[in-house]
Design a protein around this motif. Structure first.
Motif, PDB file in Angstrom:
ATOM      1  N   THR A  56      42.946  41.859  44.689  1.00  0.00           N
ATOM      2  CA  THR A  56      41.953  41.180  43.718  1.00  0.00           C
ATOM      3  C   THR A  56      40.500  41.629  43.830  1.00  0.00           C
ATOM      4  O   THR A  56      39.637  41.339  43.013  1.00  0.00           O
ATOM      5  CB  THR A  56      41.781  39.772  44.084  1.00  0.00           C
ATOM      6  OG1 THR A  56      41.065  39.701  45.461  1.00  0.00           O
ATOM      7  CG2 THR A  56      42.991  39.065  44.610  1.00  0.00           C
ATOM      8  N   GLU A  82      45.708  42.078  40.310  1.00  0.00           N
ATOM      9  CA  GLU A  82      45.423  40.722  39.803  1.00  0.00           C
ATOM     10  C   GLU A  82      44.221  40.932  38.566  1.00  0.00           C
ATOM     11  O   GLU A  82      43.041  41.021  39.294  1.00  0.00           O
ATOM     12  CB  GLU A  82      44.923  39.761  40.825  1.00  0.00           C
ATOM     13  CG  GLU A  82      44.596  38.383  40.208  1.00  0.00           C
ATOM     14  CD  GLU A  82      45.478  37.866  39.455  1.00  0.00           C
ATOM     15  OE1 GLU A  82      45.015  37.015  38.553  1.00  0.00           O
ATOM     16  OE2 GLU A  82      46.602  37.901  39.383  1.00  0.00           O
ATOM     17  N   THR A 136      40.162  37.615  37.896  1.00  0.00           N
ATOM     18  CA  THR A 136      39.044  38.438  38.488  1.00  0.00           C
ATOM     19  C   THR A 136      38.622  39.121  37.350  1.00  0.00           C
ATOM     20  O   THR A 136      38.849  38.611  36.049  1.00  0.00           O
ATOM     21  CB  THR A 136      39.827  39.702  39.140  1.00  0.00           C
ATOM     22  OG1 THR A 136      40.652  40.491  38.464  1.00  0.00           O
ATOM     23  CG2 THR A 136      40.692  39.142  40.527  1.00  0.00           C
TER      24      THR A 136
END
Length: 250
Positions: free
Chosen positions: A19, A40, A44
């Motif tokens: 992330t 991800e 984010t």
């Protein structure tokens, strides 16, 4: 063996969610021996350039990269696929219609309607013909099952041609059941097991996010084959806190 082949082989694929979005962390994790990395973007601030830098850092390590896009949208999916990931993870697939749209957006004709570009995935045009020929067979398409409606429609969703795996998003599933403040409620696990059973019947790899080794072992014994063993931020926080606590106690 590419990721799509691994998902259909019955083997377990061990992954980690990223992330933070730096190529250095992606490169480090990719050299640890994980089968795949989940980049991800839904939750984010990652841009396409950030995704691209991570994929370039991972390239050549043997670890495969999957990008979770932020929506089941044709333009979004097309642009992410053109950065060259090994797979794409599509959120909120709740119905047969959602599933058919996702396949249409991720696959080249005749299976889908993915547009043809000249980006990293195609070797900036140098590998255009070979990539177009192989992409449908080599780039994995994975759906997030994260709503009670998806559970109710799971058998229809799993029948869509071109699907390679699903990952259960238990937190959002709990939210859709109005159980976000009661995550240990056994009703959530009942729905999780329904998805797992349907995947076994359909021969589709079923995945889950696991928080610790004991949970991972339990999920493997149940039949889960696509695991993400935590996230970079959680592991960093846990390790740093353990070091701090240990030194203070000493």
């Amino acid at each position: 063996m590419n990721l799509r082949q691994k998902l259909h082989s019955g083997e377990i694929a061990y992954g980690l969610t990223l992330t933070i979005g730096t190529p250095q962390i992606a490169e480090l994790v990719a050299n640890l021996g994980f089968d795949w990395i989940w980049i991800e973007t839904e939750h984010t601030t990652m841009s396409l350039d950030t995704i691209l830098a991570q994929l370039q850092a991972i390239s050549g390590t043997g670890t495969k990269a999957v990008v979770r896009v932020d929506c089941n949208d044709q333009t979004t999916i097309k642009r992410v696929l053109d950065t060259g990931p090994d797979g794409i993870l599509i959120p909120s697939v709740n119905s047969l219609e959602d599933a058919e749209k996702a396949i249409k957006f991720t696959k080249y004709p005749p299976l889908g309607e993915r547009g043809i570009g000249l980006a990293r995935a195609q070797g900036y045009g140098l590998k255009l013909a070979s990539y177009i020929k192989s992409a449908n067979d080599e780039v994995a398409t994975i759906f997030m099952i994260e709503h009670i409606l998806a559970v109710q429609n799971i058998h229809e969703i799993l029948q869509v041609e071109g699907l390679d795996g699903v990952i259960i998003g238990a937190l959002d599933l709990a939210g859709s059941m109005n159980l976000q403040n009661d995550l240990s409620n056994p009703l959530i696990e009942i729905e999780v097991q329904k998805v797992l059973a349907a995947c076994k019947k359909a021969g589709i790899a079923c995945g889950a996010f696991v928080g610790d080794p004991n949970q991972a072992k339990a999920r493997i014994q149940e039949g889960f084959r696509l695991l993400t063993l935590g996230a970079d931020v959680l592991l960093l926080a846990s390790s740093a806190k353990n070091v701090l606590d240990s030194v203070k106690k000493a």
